[in-house]
Enzyme design. Structure first.
Site, PDB file in Angstrom:
ATOM      1  CG  ASP A  25      -1.988  -1.053   1.180  1.00 34.11           C
ATOM      2  OD1 ASP A  25      -2.398  -1.417   0.063  1.00 34.11           O
ATOM      3  OD2 ASP A  25      -2.413  -1.527   2.247  1.00 34.11           O
TER       4      ASP A  25
ATOM      5  CG  ASP B  32      -6.623  -1.546  -1.402  1.00 27.48           C
ATOM      6  OD1 ASP B  32      -6.843  -2.769  -1.531  1.00 27.48           O
ATOM      7  OD2 ASP B  32      -5.689  -1.086  -0.720  1.00 27.48           O
TER       8      ASP B  32
END
Length: 197
Positions: free
Chosen positions: A145, A164
């Site tokens: 991330d 995401d």
């Protein structure tokens, strides 16, 4: 009379021969879903490779006046860093999502569903790729991330990646399309309700 029957049989044989030679073509919605999935998956993969190679050990980078911050985070949980410690569960869920998308693909007849499912598929594949190929391995790899919104270190919002974002945007497409009364196979859910009534 015999000549007419002969002509009919010839026409039937010609029609059946045409049916055999014609190959069924994938609906354009299925092609659209695949294109959407490929584009988002490549975007997610390339950005993760760049971030891992350039951001390791670096402080967060401020973008757009603090609207976003770039920083490398290794996430063992689900999307937006939820459910850390359950990596194997999310790996199974992501794999199941991919299988479900493959099942839906030949039945897809809605543009909204096609885009939405393509984005969701890309998101599932993007994070599944991390879980399979990244450390510590064994289908328990940590997802990369790197986007922190409004503040660094997930102070305002969980750190995420383009996979995401694809899942979230895809879900919005699907929900809006469903609310407008369109099912994934192109049928109108509103008409079905009226018939039932």
């Amino acid at each position: 009379m015999n000549t007419e029957r002969g002509d009919d049989s010839v026409e039937q044989e010609t029609a059946s021969a045409d049916q055999v030679t014609e190959q069924p073509q994938a609906p354009r919605q299925a092609v659209l879903m695949i294109l959407a999935a490929v584009l988002v998956y490549i975007l997610d993969l390339v950005t993760k490779v760049i971030i891992v190679s350039t951001m390791a050990g670096h402080e967060p980078i401020k973008l757009l006046g603090g609207l976003f911050y770039l920083q490398l985070i290794r996430n063992s949980g689900a999307a937006y860093s939820m459910g850390s410690g359950m990596t194997w569960v999310f790996t199974i869920i992501a794999a199941a999502v991919v299988v479900a998308m493959v099942w839906i693909l030949p039945r897809l007849r809605s543009v909204g569903w096609a885009i939405g499912l393509g984005f969701v598929l890309a998101g599932a594949l993007g994070n599944l790729t991390d879980r399979v190929f990244r450390a510590p391995g064994g289908f328990q790899g940590h997802v990369v991330d790197f986007i922190s919104a409004f503040a660094p270190n997930a102070e305002k919002f969980p750190v995420f990646n383009f996979a995401d974002a694809g899942i979230t945007i895809g879900a919005v497409f699907i929900i809006v399309t469903a609310l407008l009364g369109r099912d994934y196979n192109g049928t109108s859910t509103r008409k079905a309700k009226k018939v039932a009534e």
